[in-house]
Design a protein around this motif. Structure first.
Motif, PDB file in Angstrom:
ATOM      1  N   LEU A  10       0.764  -1.157   0.043  1.00 28.91           N
ATOM      2  CA  LEU A  10      -0.101   0.024  -0.018  1.00 28.91           C
ATOM      3  C   LEU A  10       0.770   1.216   0.063  1.00 28.91           C
ATOM      4  O   LEU A  10       0.425   2.383  -0.648  1.00 28.91           O
ATOM      5  CB  LEU A  10      -0.846   0.045   1.155  1.00 28.91           C
ATOM      6  CG  LEU A  10      -1.792   1.133   1.404  1.00 28.91           C
ATOM      7  CD1 LEU A  10      -2.992   1.101   0.331  1.00 28.91           C
ATOM      8  CD2 LEU A  10      -2.713   1.033   2.553  1.00 28.91           C
ATOM      9  N   ILE A  11       1.723   1.228   0.618  1.00 26.85           N
ATOM     10  CA  ILE A  11       2.749   2.453   0.921  1.00 26.85           C
ATOM     11  C   ILE A  11       3.361   2.579  -0.482  1.00 26.85           C
ATOM     12  O   ILE A  11       3.589   3.794  -0.911  1.00 26.85           O
ATOM     13  CB  ILE A  11       3.949   2.165   2.048  1.00 26.85           C
ATOM     14  CG1 ILE A  11       3.216   2.115   3.345  1.00 26.85           C
ATOM     15  CG2 ILE A  11       4.849   3.394   1.998  1.00 26.85           C
ATOM     16  CD1 ILE A  11       4.147   1.813   4.423  1.00 26.85           C
ATOM     17  N   ILE A  12       4.014   1.439  -0.949  1.00 26.92           N
ATOM     18  CA  ILE A  12       4.491   1.717  -2.490  1.00 26.92           C
ATOM     19  C   ILE A  12       3.919   1.989  -3.476  1.00 26.92           C
ATOM     20  O   ILE A  12       4.016   3.205  -4.130  1.00 26.92           O
ATOM     21  CB  ILE A  12       5.075   0.224  -2.772  1.00 26.92           C
ATOM     22  CG1 ILE A  12       6.326  -0.057  -1.999  1.00 26.92           C
ATOM     23  CG2 ILE A  12       5.664   0.100  -4.299  1.00 26.92           C
ATOM     24  CD1 ILE A  12       6.723  -1.531  -2.067  1.00 26.92           C
ATOM     25  N   PRO A  77       1.064   3.209   8.500  1.00 29.18           N
ATOM     26  CA  PRO A  77       0.286   2.323   7.811  1.00 29.18           C
ATOM     27  C   PRO A  77      -1.240   2.554   8.254  1.00 29.18           C
ATOM     28  O   PRO A  77      -1.315   2.401   9.595  1.00 29.18           O
ATOM     29  CB  PRO A  77       0.878   1.310   7.921  1.00 29.18           C
ATOM     30  CG  PRO A  77       2.283   1.275   8.112  1.00 29.18           C
ATOM     31  CD  PRO A  77       2.143   2.563   9.017  1.00 29.18           C
ATOM     32  N   HIS A  78      -2.227   2.282   7.471  1.00 25.99           N
ATOM     33  CA  HIS A  78      -3.511   2.467   7.903  1.00 25.99           C
ATOM     34  C   HIS A  78      -4.324   1.701   7.140  1.00 25.99           C
ATOM     35  O   HIS A  78      -4.119   1.140   5.921  1.00 25.99           O
ATOM     36  CB  HIS A  78      -4.242   3.889   7.793  1.00 25.99           C
ATOM     37  CG  HIS A  78      -4.230   4.360   6.526  1.00 25.99           C
ATOM     38  ND1 HIS A  78      -2.960   4.854   5.917  1.00 25.99           N
ATOM     39  CD2 HIS A  78      -5.243   4.515   5.593  1.00 25.99           C
ATOM     40  CE1 HIS A  78      -3.362   5.314   4.567  1.00 25.99           C
ATOM     41  NE2 HIS A  78      -4.664   5.056   4.445  1.00 25.99           N
ATOM     42  N   HIS A  79      -5.419   1.129   7.611  1.00 27.26           N
ATOM     43  CA  HIS A  79      -6.257   0.124   6.832  1.00 27.26           C
ATOM     44  C   HIS A  79      -6.994   0.867   5.420  1.00 27.26           C
ATOM     45  O   HIS A  79      -7.232   2.007   5.805  1.00 27.26           O
ATOM     46  CB  HIS A  79      -7.520  -0.378   7.791  1.00 27.26           C
ATOM     47  CG  HIS A  79      -8.292  -1.581   7.073  1.00 27.26           C
ATOM     48  ND1 HIS A  79      -9.081  -1.468   6.159  1.00 27.26           N
ATOM     49  CD2 HIS A  79      -7.989  -2.951   7.376  1.00 27.26           C
ATOM     50  CE1 HIS A  79      -9.615  -2.538   5.640  1.00 27.26           C
ATOM     51  NE2 HIS A  79      -8.915  -3.553   6.465  1.00 27.26           N
ATOM     52  N   PRO A  80      -6.800   0.149   4.280  1.00 26.92           N
ATOM     53  CA  PRO A  80      -7.598   0.898   3.147  1.00 26.92           C
ATOM     54  C   PRO A  80      -8.836   1.458   3.493  1.00 26.92           C
ATOM     55  O   PRO A  80      -9.185   2.372   2.571  1.00 26.92           O
ATOM     56  CB  PRO A  80      -7.347  -0.308   1.933  1.00 26.92           C
ATOM     57  CG  PRO A  80      -6.204  -1.267   2.786  1.00 26.92           C
ATOM     58  CD  PRO A  80      -6.335  -1.095   4.056  1.00 26.92           C
ATOM     59  N   ALA A  81      -9.620   0.908   4.109  1.00 29.17           N
ATOM     60  CA  ALA A  81     -11.012   0.977   4.366  1.00 29.17           C
ATOM     61  C   ALA A  81     -11.230   2.107   5.390  1.00 29.17           C
ATOM     62  O   ALA A  81     -12.245   2.757   5.621  1.00 29.17           O
ATOM     63  CB  ALA A  81     -11.857  -0.321   4.775  1.00 29.17           C
ATOM     64  N   ALA A  82     -10.149   2.666   6.060  1.00 23.14           N
ATOM     65  CA  ALA A  82     -10.217   3.596   7.306  1.00 23.14           C
ATOM     66  C   ALA A  82     -10.728   5.038   6.343  1.00 23.14           C
ATOM     67  O   ALA A  82      -9.793   5.177   5.473  1.00 23.14           O
ATOM     68  CB  ALA A  82      -8.981   3.613   7.796  1.00 23.14           C
ATOM     69  N   PRO A  83     -11.588   5.667   7.192  1.00 25.58           N
ATOM     70  CA  PRO A  83     -11.879   6.868   6.330  1.00 25.58           C
ATOM     71  C   PRO A  83     -10.918   8.112   6.498  1.00 25.58           C
ATOM     72  O   PRO A  83      -9.948   7.878   7.302  1.00 25.58           O
ATOM     73  CB  PRO A  83     -13.242   7.409   7.362  1.00 25.58           C
ATOM     74  CG  PRO A  83     -13.055   6.772   8.589  1.00 25.58           C
ATOM     75  CD  PRO A  83     -12.404   5.137   8.318  1.00 25.58           C
ATOM     76  N   PRO A  84     -10.639   8.878   5.641  1.00 25.55           N
ATOM     77  CA  PRO A  84      -9.872   9.927   5.549  1.00 25.55           C
ATOM     78  C   PRO A  84      -9.525  10.674   6.612  1.00 25.55           C
ATOM     79  O   PRO A  84      -8.524  10.988   7.138  1.00 25.55           O
ATOM     80  CB  PRO A  84     -10.141  10.826   4.523  1.00 25.55           C
ATOM     81  CG  PRO A  84     -11.396  10.083   3.485  1.00 25.55           C
ATOM     82  CD  PRO A  84     -12.022   9.226   4.516  1.00 25.55           C
ATOM     83  N   GLU A  85     -10.635  10.700   7.561  1.00 34.27           N
ATOM     84  CA  GLU A  85     -10.191  11.753   8.779  1.00 34.27           C
ATOM     85  C   GLU A  85      -9.586  10.869   9.950  1.00 34.27           C
ATOM     86  O   GLU A  85      -8.831  11.540  10.547  1.00 34.27           O
ATOM     87  CB  GLU A  85     -11.888  12.155   9.476  1.00 34.27           C
ATOM     88  CG  GLU A  85     -12.552  10.828   9.783  1.00 34.27           C
ATOM     89  CD  GLU A  85     -13.630  10.572   8.623  1.00 34.27           C
ATOM     90  OE1 GLU A  85     -14.837  10.257   8.996  1.00 34.27           O
ATOM     91  OE2 GLU A  85     -13.377  10.741   7.576  1.00 34.27           O
TER      92      GLU A  85
END
Length: 515
Positions: A10-12, A77-85
């Motif tokens: 995801l980071i890449i 790193p955060h979950h792809p489904a996490a909201p932008p806020e």
């Protein structure tokens, strides 16, 4: 293991996406196409040959530096489904507090507009544009009447907001360790203790050579400095951002600092950068914002009266006025708990609120960079990488809330008698040190000492050293502070920091006196 690989992928992907929009990507693409004409590039080994060409021509190093620069500011790193806020700030009560603070600032701005009957933004008449352009390099000679303009907020106003922060999930601090915290900051954030700080700042150890230490017993200062300069020149020759960042942890030689900082921040004066600065300048000439007057007043009240910085008054106006118009800064709101303001020039994105936050830290950079476009790039990058955290409410380890809590925890844990004494006489230490930290000690330390401190901020990619230094200053003046009986007396003891030597203070506090 799978989660780690997923985070890395995801980071890449995100860094690749970010770089695709950069001028470096276009340059690499042009170089790749141009390399096809070279005789050593063979069709059967095209990919490997182009890679080798990038390596030998220095473009690979430029790409590595760009990736390293992105990683330095990349959010956790955060979950792809996490909201932008959640990416901006994971704690809801912090986000709400920041939102309330922004509303308060905008309300203050709007009420000032109403009281003074002036717009937030207007297009300057042609005659006014010509006059401003003609005196662009002499704006310090201007003496506009700013008596009716008031600062939107002072550091003590911001501190009061932080003091009143509470986590609604904790009833008066449910955690036993939290109940014992007697400082002003009452939010349960994790901050480092001395052993963790020693590990983080290991290069500041007593046995490691440092610029800014005059009496090292291990190596004669001139011998260390000569060798350190030689290594610094080698780092610059290699043009490696990661090596430069590691190098400045021991301090940067004065003659190399400007180039080293530019390398760490991945700043190079390309023609398009100079053109971009000129476009910002044009925007300043054409449009007048309310905050232009606030910038004038702030510089007149601070840098113009400072023995070190008054000679740079024109530079300060130029950089801050351009910064207030720079829409590229909007990108950092993706990982900043703050939100961009809603009031814009018609058809333009004018960042009024940015100037309101009093970016106070441009003045020391004037000692390093005398070319306005380069000075501007360095200031913008340092601000969006580091100093914005001193002016917004968040739970980040380098955020001002964590720095305040770290400062108070260090004092209470390792200098308890001093902490309790000051608390009992109504002189909470944070009320004195807050203004130092929120301005990254700019305007308080002698310039050479301030730049040595900022070397370490860039070297460790962290603002935590500000809280450590603030605690070290109290430790250094502890004997005098134990005798005071009021806040005013304590402030008097700590009124002048201009004679302090930063590195000995930090080394002694971290590695000598505290166990």
């Amino acid at each position: 293991m799978l989660q780690e690989e997923s985070d890395l992928s995801l980071i890449i992907a995100q860094i690749v996406q970010k770089l695709k929009g950069s001028s470096l990507y276009a340059q690499l693409e042009r170089q790749a196409w141009a390399s096809l004409q070279r005789p050593e590039i063979k069709l059967e080994s095209l990919k490997e040959d182009i890679k080798e060409f990038f390596k030998t021509s220095g473009w690979e190093k430029k790409l590595q530096n760009a990736v390293y620069c992105e990683l330095s500011v990349f959010p956790l790193p955060h979950h792809p489904a996490a909201p932008p806020e959640h990416l901006k700030e994971p704690l809801v009560y912090m986000r709400k507090a920041q939102g309330s603070w922004e509303k308060r600032i905008l309300k203050s701005l709007n009420s000032m507009c109403t009281e003074l009957s002036i717009p937030l933004a207007r297009k300057r008449p042609v005659g006014e544009q010509k006059e401003l352009l003609s005196k662009w390099n002499e704006m310090g000679t201007d003496e506009p009447d700013l008596s009716l303009f008031r600062p939107v907020y002072a550091p003590k106003d911001f501190l009061e907001v932080l003091v009143n922060l509470r986590n609604p999930n904790y009833e008066n601090g449910d955690s036993p360790s939290f109940r014992t915290h007697l400082g002003l900051i009452q939010v349960p954030l994790k901050v480092k203790d001395i052993p963790e700080l020693k590990e983080l700042f290991i290069e500041l150890g007593l046995t490691t050579g440092q610029l800014g230490i005059d009496d090292s017993t291990q190596v004669p200062p001139e011998l260390f400095e000569n060798e350190h300069v030689r290594i610094g020149q080698k780092v610059l020759a290699e043009q490696d951002s990661a090596a430069a960042q590691q190098y400045v942890r021991q301090g940067s030689p004065t003659a190399l600092r400007a180039e080293l900082w530019a390398l760490i921040l991945n700043i190079s004066s390309q023609p398009e950068d100079i053109l971009y600065y000129e476009q910002l300048k044009t925007n300043v000439i054409q449009h007048d914002l309310l905050v232009d007057s606030l910038i004038y007043k702030d510089v007149k009240l601070t840098a113009s009266n400072d023995d070190y910085y008054f000679v740079f008054e024109d530079y300060l106006y130029q950089v801050l006025l351009c910064f207030s118009r720079d829409t590229s800064v909007l990108g950092h709101f993706a990982y900043n708990s703050a939100s961009p303001p809603k009031s814009y020039i018609r058809g333009k994105l004018g960042l009024e609120e940015y100037a309101v936050f009093y970016p106070p830290n441009v003045a020391p950079l004037c000692f390093l960079y005398h070319e306005p476009s380069k000075l501007y790039q360095i200031f913008r990058e340092i601000y969006v990488r580091f100093f914005f955290r001193l002016h917004s409410i968040s739970s980040h380890p380098s955020g001002i809330v964590s720095l305040c809590l770290l400062f108070e925890t260090l004092l209470q844990t390792y200098l308890p008698q001093l902490f309790y004494h000051l608390r009992e006489i109504g002189a909470q230490p944070l009320r004195i040190s807050f203004k130092w930290m929120v301005r990254a000690f700019s305007g308080y330390l002698a310039t050479d000492q301030l730049l040595l401190l900022w070397d370490r901020i860039l070297g460790y990619n962290s603002l935590e050293i500000l809280a450590v230094l603030a605690a070290a200053v109290f430790a250094f003046r502890a004997v005098n502070l134990m005798e005071v009986t009021s806040l005013a007396a304590a402030e008097a003891v700590l009124a002048d920091l201009s004679t302090l030597k930063v590195m000995p203070l930090l080394q002694i506090f971290l590695f000598a006196t505290v166990t």
